[in-house]
Write a protein that holds these residues in place. Sequence first.
Motif, PDB file in Angstrom:
ATOM      1  N   VAL A   5      26.966  20.410  -6.214  1.00 18.46           N
ATOM      2  CA  VAL A   5      26.489  21.774  -6.420  1.00 18.46           C
ATOM      3  C   VAL A   5      27.672  22.643  -6.849  1.00 18.46           C
ATOM      4  O   VAL A   5      28.814  22.186  -6.902  1.00 18.46           O
ATOM      5  N   GLU A   6      27.390  23.891  -7.119  1.00 21.78           N
ATOM      6  CA  GLU A   6      28.455  24.805  -7.519  1.00 21.78           C
ATOM      7  C   GLU A   6      29.400  25.080  -6.358  1.00 21.78           C
ATOM      8  O   GLU A   6      29.035  24.969  -5.187  1.00 21.78           O
ATOM      9  N   ARG A   7      30.604  25.442  -6.689  1.00 17.06           N
ATOM     10  CA  ARG A   7      31.606  25.793  -5.677  1.00 17.06           C
ATOM     11  C   ARG A   7      31.072  26.910  -4.780  1.00 17.06           C
ATOM     12  O   ARG A   7      30.578  27.938  -5.266  1.00 17.06           O
ATOM     13  N   GLY A   8      31.157  26.701  -3.479  1.00 14.83           N
ATOM     14  CA  GLY A   8      30.750  27.715  -2.519  1.00 14.83           C
ATOM     15  C   GLY A   8      29.261  27.924  -2.390  1.00 14.83           C
ATOM     16  O   GLY A   8      28.824  28.941  -1.852  1.00 14.83           O
ATOM     17  N   ALA A   9      28.459  26.948  -2.827  1.00 13.07           N
ATOM     18  CA  ALA A   9      27.007  27.144  -2.866  1.00 13.07           C
ATOM     19  C   ALA A   9      26.317  26.948  -1.527  1.00 13.07           C
ATOM     20  O   ALA A   9      25.176  27.367  -1.360  1.00 13.07           O
ATOM     21  N   VAL A  10      26.968  26.297  -0.547  1.00 21.91           N
ATOM     22  CA  VAL A  10      26.317  26.028   0.727  1.00 21.91           C
ATOM     23  C   VAL A  10      27.172  26.545   1.875  1.00 21.91           C
ATOM     24  O   VAL A  10      28.383  26.763   1.740  1.00 21.91           O
ATOM     25  N   ASP A  11      26.511  26.732   3.006  1.00 23.51           N
ATOM     26  CA  ASP A  11      27.221  27.211   4.188  1.00 23.51           C
ATOM     27  C   ASP A  11      28.058  26.121   4.844  1.00 23.51           C
ATOM     28  O   ASP A  11      29.048  26.413   5.520  1.00 23.51           O
ATOM     29  N   ALA A  12      27.632  24.869   4.680  1.00 27.04           N
ATOM     30  CA  ALA A  12      28.324  23.777   5.361  1.00 27.04           C
ATOM     31  C   ALA A  12      28.038  22.462   4.663  1.00 27.04           C
ATOM     32  O   ALA A  12      27.023  22.313   3.969  1.00 27.04           O
ATOM     33  N   VAL A  13      28.929  21.516   4.867  1.00 32.63           N
ATOM     34  CA  VAL A  13      28.749  20.141   4.397  1.00 32.63           C
ATOM     35  C   VAL A  13      28.922  19.195   5.569  1.00 32.63           C
ATOM     36  O   VAL A  13      29.879  19.317   6.354  1.00 32.63           O
ATOM     37  N   LEU A  14      27.994  18.272   5.704  1.00 39.55           N
ATOM     38  CA  LEU A  14      28.128  17.137   6.620  1.00 39.55           C
ATOM     39  C   LEU A  14      28.420  15.931   5.735  1.00 39.55           C
ATOM     40  O   LEU A  14      27.547  15.444   5.024  1.00 39.55           O
ATOM     41  N   ASP A  15      29.670  15.475   5.774  1.00 34.12           N
ATOM     42  CA  ASP A  15      30.157  14.501   4.796  1.00 34.12           C
ATOM     43  C   ASP A  15      29.993  13.078   5.329  1.00 34.12           C
ATOM     44  O   ASP A  15      30.969  12.425   5.716  1.00 34.12           O
ATOM     45  N   ALA A  16      28.759  12.578   5.297  1.00 37.58           N
ATOM     46  CA  ALA A  16      28.489  11.223   5.778  1.00 37.58           C
ATOM     47  C   ALA A  16      28.982  10.161   4.807  1.00 37.58           C
ATOM     48  O   ALA A  16      29.219   9.020   5.203  1.00 37.58           O
ATOM     49  N   ALA A  17      29.141  10.506   3.545  1.00 34.00           N
ATOM     50  CA  ALA A  17      29.596   9.547   2.533  1.00 34.00           C
ATOM     51  C   ALA A  17      31.099   9.542   2.361  1.00 34.00           C
ATOM     52  O   ALA A  17      31.631   8.783   1.556  1.00 34.00           O
ATOM     53  N   VAL A  18      31.791  10.397   3.107  1.00 36.41           N
ATOM     54  CA  VAL A  18      33.252  10.482   3.074  1.00 36.41           C
ATOM     55  C   VAL A  18      33.750  10.760   1.650  1.00 36.41           C
ATOM     56  O   VAL A  18      34.624  10.084   1.122  1.00 36.41           O
ATOM     57  N   LEU A  19      33.194  11.799   1.037  1.00 36.82           N
ATOM     58  CA  LEU A  19      33.652  12.208  -0.289  1.00 36.82           C
ATOM     59  C   LEU A  19      34.936  13.020  -0.213  1.00 36.82           C
ATOM     60  O   LEU A  19      35.714  13.054  -1.159  1.00 36.82           O
ATOM     61  N   GLY A  20      35.138  13.731   0.887  1.00 38.29           N
ATOM     62  CA  GLY A  20      36.380  14.466   1.073  1.00 38.29           C
ATOM     63  C   GLY A  20      36.482  15.728   0.241  1.00 38.29           C
ATOM     64  O   GLY A  20      35.570  16.565   0.223  1.00 38.29           O
ATOM     65  N   VAL A  21      37.584  15.870  -0.495  1.00 41.84           N
ATOM     66  CA  VAL A  21      37.917  17.104  -1.211  1.00 41.84           C
ATOM     67  C   VAL A  21      36.804  17.586  -2.139  1.00 41.84           C
ATOM     68  O   VAL A  21      36.478  18.788  -2.147  1.00 41.84           O
ATOM     69  N   PRO A  22      36.177  16.722  -2.950  1.00 41.30           N
ATOM     70  CA  PRO A  22      35.118  17.243  -3.820  1.00 41.30           C
ATOM     71  C   PRO A  22      33.994  17.925  -3.040  1.00 41.30           C
ATOM     72  O   PRO A  22      33.467  18.957  -3.468  1.00 41.30           O
ATOM     73  N   ALA A  23      33.624  17.361  -1.888  1.00 46.21           N
ATOM     74  CA  ALA A  23      32.558  17.955  -1.091  1.00 46.21           C
ATOM     75  C   ALA A  23      32.998  19.252  -0.430  1.00 46.21           C
ATOM     76  O   ALA A  23      32.187  20.168  -0.217  1.00 46.21           O
ATOM     77  N   LEU A  24      34.274  19.359  -0.106  1.00 47.70           N
ATOM     78  CA  LEU A  24      34.794  20.590   0.486  1.00 47.70           C
ATOM     79  C   LEU A  24      34.636  21.766  -0.469  1.00 47.70           C
ATOM     80  O   LEU A  24      34.406  22.903  -0.057  1.00 47.70           O
ATOM     81  N   GLU A  25      34.721  21.504  -1.767  1.00 46.48           N
ATOM     82  CA  GLU A  25      34.594  22.558  -2.768  1.00 46.48           C
ATOM     83  C   GLU A  25      33.223  23.230  -2.724  1.00 46.48           C
ATOM     84  O   GLU A  25      33.073  24.375  -3.146  1.00 46.48           O
ATOM     85  N   TRP A  26      32.218  22.526  -2.249  1.00 45.70           N
ATOM     86  CA  TRP A  26      30.855  23.053  -2.260  1.00 45.70           C
ATOM     87  C   TRP A  26      30.591  24.048  -1.135  1.00 45.70           C
ATOM     88  O   TRP A  26      29.573  24.731  -1.133  1.00 45.70           O
TER      89      TRP A  26
END
Length: 296
Positions: free
Chosen positions: A194-215
Amino acid sequence: MRAAVVRTFGGPEVVEIADVPVPEPGVRQVRIKVAAGALNPVDAASRAGFFGGAGKTIGLGWDVAGTVDAVGAPAAWNAGDAVVALVPGVAEPLGAHAEYVVVDAGAVAAAPASVDAVHAGTLPLNGLTALQALELLDLAPGAKLLVTGAAGAVGGFAVQLAAHRGIEVVGHARAGDEALVRSLGAARFTADGVERGAVDAVLDAAVLGVPALEWVRDGGAFVAVRDGVLPETERGVRGENVWVRADGAQLAELVRLVDAGVLTLRVAEAYALEEAAKAHARLAEGGARGRLVLVP
């Protein structure tokens, strides 16, 4: 009794079935005659030596569904009770992939009434991980949560639990898993992010790390489900690892949600305990939708 163990680290071929003494319950412990238990990526990590223990016999298996066989008083369980439990941590020399296992009484919950033991044996580790990750995120109804690995075991439970709490879930998975992820309760689906900053939180079950943090929006929250795999946070984002712990009360709540139809227990294939190495090889192939389960 028989138990799946490793004595040397390596691939699926190092898993062996050993004859070991039947464990005895201590004070406030119960012994469970194992009916089934899921095989999880953490078992592959133990097998490969990720947690150390060279030169020792390491037992495998964190999930157990079965029947109480013996009780170390005082414990609020009786022989014959159908139960599920989490066997936490790297076990020396026994884990849940055995004919019997001993656990603390406080780790035990009555088994779901609506499913068989093979399905019940997929609940404790992944269900508790998802629930405890959501507790760390501490989101209010209406918040936007992106779950990576939403078609997997932890991710799937997280989608269902979050949606049940009124959280708006964006499920992230491979494009071919969209129908599955939406069926679990995701309001939106993405295979690309998704776009940067589009969600309130990420639960990173797939261990994507930095890319998921951007969301995650500024000041939001990020929880990683693999111990020690947490990107350096920024923009006021709160980052935490979930360290799954045994909790019989939480497990009982998950059981209630299974029986209420809120949580779906998915089994890809069941293997006899003697086929543990074969099951590990299948896990290493990847792509299973549902858990592989060992049945003594």
